[in-house]
Enzyme design. Structure first.
Site, PDB file in Angstrom:
ATOM      1  CB  SER A  14      -9.492  -7.135  -8.816  1.00 12.16           C
ATOM      2  OG  SER A  14      -8.536  -7.795  -9.622  1.00 12.16           O
ATOM      3  CE1 TYR A  30      -8.004 -10.442  -4.712  1.00 13.31           C
ATOM      4  CE2 TYR A  30      -7.867 -10.545  -7.303  1.00 13.31           C
ATOM      5  CZ  TYR A  30      -7.910  -9.705  -5.959  1.00 13.31           C
ATOM      6  OH  TYR A  30      -7.487  -8.501  -6.038  1.00 13.31           O
TER       7      TYR A  30
END
Length: 333
Positions: free
Chosen positions: A128, A153
């Site tokens: 990501s 995350y």
């Protein structure tokens, strides 16, 4: 080729699976169909894939390493596309253990699957843009220091990259990690800003605009993201002899857009003005993302084609028509 796709009912997972099936490949998909957002949307995505006889589905939690290793097709897989993950930066503040299980234990289970498979498939996995944190200098290069995550995350995604690096070193497992930059479009995720803003604007409801709108994002239309991922998935992997068989690539647009311009684009596509509530920066957010895509361009000829206005226009059209065509469950979004 025969592909194993984890997170096959997800936005990117279902989109790449359809592209692979359309290109004549076989796809074995796994997904646990969790309720992070309404399962009806995931089931609709699966329904599109199940029309193909070259598609098989196993309902399974990727973190269940024993079930994964017992997969009947384990030793016939050519390539693994590991896209299953617990998504969302803000939700990681509410339910951190879901991220540890899905993103870290799940990634480790996939690594072990590849290590124990008879013919060691190439592993392509989703990282990501969040790994760059809030200190990286735009455009973000894959060689930038990414050791200061600002959300759990992001930390789990960076941990995945490090685990992959270790497995490449220990077991010579060939791997490619893809850092996606804000992928959007039809069949997307209801928790993302473009979806929730469109929904609220069409309903005449107020949208929450964080950091007073002083943010930028590098938005990547789903077709461009899939074109890049297909190139990686179907071509011969580019590794240098004698070096670690683990590479990282950014998939983005390389054209960051301010949040206020982004909202204006949705207003133009919907034909309605947004009612906005300006709020402070949220924990875990970053002020800007911008992908350096030169490595993808050099190795795979990657070139994003869809502008934000065209992409948002396609999404808004899908959003409106899908609600009319869909059954009662899908209209809940």
């Amino acid at each position: 080729m025969k592909f194993l796709v984890t997170g096959v009912a997800g936005f990117i997972g279902s989109s790449i699976s359809k592209a692979l099936l359309d290109a004549g490949h076989d796809v074995i998909g796994i997904d646990n169909l969790n309720a992070y957002y309404d399962v009806a949307l995931k089931q609709e995505r699966l329904h599109r894939l199940q029309a193909s006889k070259a598609f098989q589905f196993h309902k399974m939690n990727v973190a269940d390493h024993e079930a994964l290793l017992a997969l009947p097709e384990r030793d016939s897989i050519d390539r693994v596309l590991h896209l299953a993950a617990q998504a969302g930066v803000r939700y990681s503040l509410e339910n951190p253990f879901a991220y540890a299980e899905s993103n870290m234990t799940g990634h480790l289970a996939v690594l072990e699957f590849c290590r124990r498979a008879a013919k060691a498939p190439l592993l392509i996995y989703a990282s990501s843009s969040s790994v760059y944190g809030d200190d990286a200098v735009a455009p973000f290069s894959e060689d930038a220091n990414v050791d200061r995550p600002v959300s759990l995350y992001a930390a789990t995604k960076r941990a995945d990259e490090l685990m992959s690096q270790a497995y490449a070193k220990l077991y010579d497992i060939r791997q490619i990690g893809v850092r996606f930059f804000t992928v959007y479009g039809p069949w997307g995720r209801p928790d993302m800003a473009y979806w929730s803003f469109t929904d609220r604007i069409l309903r005449g409801e107020t949208i929450r605009v964080f950091n007073g709108g002083k943010m930028k994002r590098d938005f990547t239309f789903i077709e461009d993201a899939i074109a890049g991922l297909m190139a990686i998935a179907t071509r011969r992997a580019i590794f240098v002899e004698g070096e670690l068989a683990h590479k990282l690539y950014n998939i983005g647009h390389n054209q960051p857009v301010s949040l206020m311009d982004f909202i204006a684009t949705i207003e133009a596509a919907t034909g309605q003005k947004a009612r906005m509530a300006l709020e402070p920066m949220q924990p875990g957010d970053v002020t800007e993302t911008c992908a350096d895509i030169s490595r993808m361009q050099a190795d795979y000829g990657y070139k994003p084609k869809v502008s934000l206005s065209d992409g948002i226009g396609q999404f808004v059209h899908w959003f409106r028509t899908q609600r009319v065509a869909a059954g009662p469950a899908l209209r809940r979004f």
